[in-house]
Design a protein around this motif. Structure first.
Motif, PDB file in Angstrom:
ATOM      1  N   UNK A 116      13.187   2.418  11.577  1.00  0.00           N
ATOM      2  CA  UNK A 116      12.954   2.882  10.143  1.00  0.00           C
ATOM      3  C   UNK A 116      11.559   2.541   9.678  1.00  0.00           C
ATOM      4  N   UNK A 117      11.132   1.111  10.049  1.00  0.00           N
ATOM      5  CA  UNK A 117       9.886   0.610   9.745  1.00  0.00           C
ATOM      6  C   UNK A 117       8.982   1.471  10.394  1.00  0.00           C
ATOM      7  N   UNK A 118       9.179   1.903  11.586  1.00  0.00           N
ATOM      8  CA  UNK A 118       8.003   2.886  12.322  1.00  0.00           C
ATOM      9  C   UNK A 118       7.954   4.093  11.510  1.00  0.00           C
ATOM     10  N   UNK A 129       5.837   3.992   8.444  1.00  0.00           N
ATOM     11  CA  UNK A 129       4.597   4.050   8.883  1.00  0.00           C
ATOM     12  C   UNK A 129       4.144   5.437   9.204  1.00  0.00           C
ATOM     13  N   UNK A 130       4.822   6.223   9.894  1.00  0.00           N
ATOM     14  CA  UNK A 130       4.475   7.749  10.312  1.00  0.00           C
ATOM     15  C   UNK A 130       4.522   8.443   9.405  1.00  0.00           C
ATOM     16  N   UNK A 131       5.325   8.485   8.311  1.00  0.00           N
ATOM     17  CA  UNK A 131       5.590   9.015   7.211  1.00  0.00           C
ATOM     18  C   UNK A 131       4.622   8.666   5.783  1.00  0.00           C
ATOM     19  N   UNK A 132       4.310   7.489   6.087  1.00  0.00           N
ATOM     20  CA  UNK A 132       3.171   6.867   5.402  1.00  0.00           C
ATOM     21  C   UNK A 132       3.914   6.699   3.827  1.00  0.00           C
ATOM     22  N   UNK A 133       5.151   6.158   3.905  1.00  0.00           N
ATOM     23  CA  UNK A 133       6.084   5.936   2.821  1.00  0.00           C
ATOM     24  C   UNK A 133       6.343   4.607   2.313  1.00  0.00           C
ATOM     25  N   UNK A 134       6.005   3.650   3.738  1.00  0.00           N
ATOM     26  CA  UNK A 134       6.543   2.272   3.763  1.00  0.00           C
ATOM     27  C   UNK A 134       5.425   1.373   3.217  1.00  0.00           C
ATOM     28  N   UNK A 135       5.670  -0.049   3.243  1.00  0.00           N
ATOM     29  CA  UNK A 135       4.575  -0.787   3.087  1.00  0.00           C
ATOM     30  C   UNK A 135       3.085  -0.528   3.926  1.00  0.00           C
ATOM     31  N   UNK A 136       2.118  -1.146   3.331  1.00  0.00           N
ATOM     32  CA  UNK A 136       0.719  -0.687   4.125  1.00  0.00           C
ATOM     33  C   UNK A 136       0.620  -1.641   5.245  1.00  0.00           C
ATOM     34  N   UNK A 189       1.658  -6.645   8.947  1.00  0.00           N
ATOM     35  CA  UNK A 189       1.888  -6.399   7.467  1.00  0.00           C
ATOM     36  C   UNK A 189       1.729  -7.453   6.648  1.00  0.00           C
ATOM     37  N   UNK A 190       0.778  -7.487   5.768  1.00  0.00           N
ATOM     38  CA  UNK A 190       0.408  -8.417   4.848  1.00  0.00           C
ATOM     39  C   UNK A 190       1.703  -8.723   4.052  1.00  0.00           C
ATOM     40  N   UNK A 191       2.291  -9.911   3.818  1.00  0.00           N
ATOM     41  CA  UNK A 191       3.393 -10.294   3.089  1.00  0.00           C
ATOM     42  C   UNK A 191       3.192  -9.715   1.493  1.00  0.00           C
ATOM     43  N   UNK A 192       2.135  -9.866   1.083  1.00  0.00           N
ATOM     44  CA  UNK A 192       1.821  -9.606  -0.396  1.00  0.00           C
ATOM     45  C   UNK A 192       1.941  -8.094  -0.334  1.00  0.00           C
ATOM     46  N   UNK A 193       1.460  -7.251   0.559  1.00  0.00           N
ATOM     47  CA  UNK A 193       1.861  -5.819   0.603  1.00  0.00           C
ATOM     48  C   UNK A 193       3.125  -5.396   0.520  1.00  0.00           C
ATOM     49  N   UNK A 194       3.800  -6.294   1.322  1.00  0.00           N
ATOM     50  CA  UNK A 194       5.308  -5.783   1.538  1.00  0.00           C
ATOM     51  C   UNK A 194       5.916  -6.119  -0.017  1.00  0.00           C
ATOM     52  N   UNK A 195       5.663  -7.231  -0.416  1.00  0.00           N
ATOM     53  CA  UNK A 195       6.312  -7.489  -1.540  1.00  0.00           C
ATOM     54  C   UNK A 195       5.742  -6.638  -2.924  1.00  0.00           C
ATOM     55  N   UNK A 196       4.452  -5.964  -2.896  1.00  0.00           N
ATOM     56  CA  UNK A 196       4.180  -5.131  -3.736  1.00  0.00           C
ATOM     57  C   UNK A 196       4.907  -3.783  -3.445  1.00  0.00           C
ATOM     58  N   UNK A 197       5.133  -3.720  -2.294  1.00  0.00           N
ATOM     59  CA  UNK A 197       5.726  -2.338  -2.037  1.00  0.00           C
ATOM     60  C   UNK A 197       7.313  -2.320  -2.339  1.00  0.00           C
TER      61      UNK A 197
END
Length: 78
Positions: free
Chosen positions: A38-40, A43-50, A60-68
């Motif tokens: 799902x994470x991959x 990424x392919x669909x550009x819908x997840x965390x940066x 992945x930057x933890x801050x980006x994951x939290x913001x997402x």
């Protein structure tokens, strides 16, 4: 007949702190409770965390994951 009860996930009052290092795709999958595929797909669909590449490794930057995650929560509240 035995009674079945569904376990209710307990939500902590404060968010769990993220690690102080960059996260691998497996870390993100475990943190969010989703399959790694799902994470991959995100990424392919550009819908997840940066995410970003370090050589051939995805991180992945933890801050980006939290913001997402917070952006998803804001969208769900609307």
């Amino acid at each position: 007949m035995a009674e079945r009860r569904l376990a209710v996930a307990q939500v902590p009052d404060e968010p769990r702190p993220l690690p102080r290092r960059y996260l691998t795709p497996l870390d993100v999958a475990e943190l969010l409770g989703v399959p790694i595929e799902t994470v991959y797909q995100w990424r392919r669909k550009r819908t997840g965390p940066r995410g970003f590449r370090v050589g051939r490794h995805l991180r992945y930057d933890p801050d980006d994951v939290r913001a997402w995650v917070e952006s998803l929560m804001e969208g769900a509240a609307a």
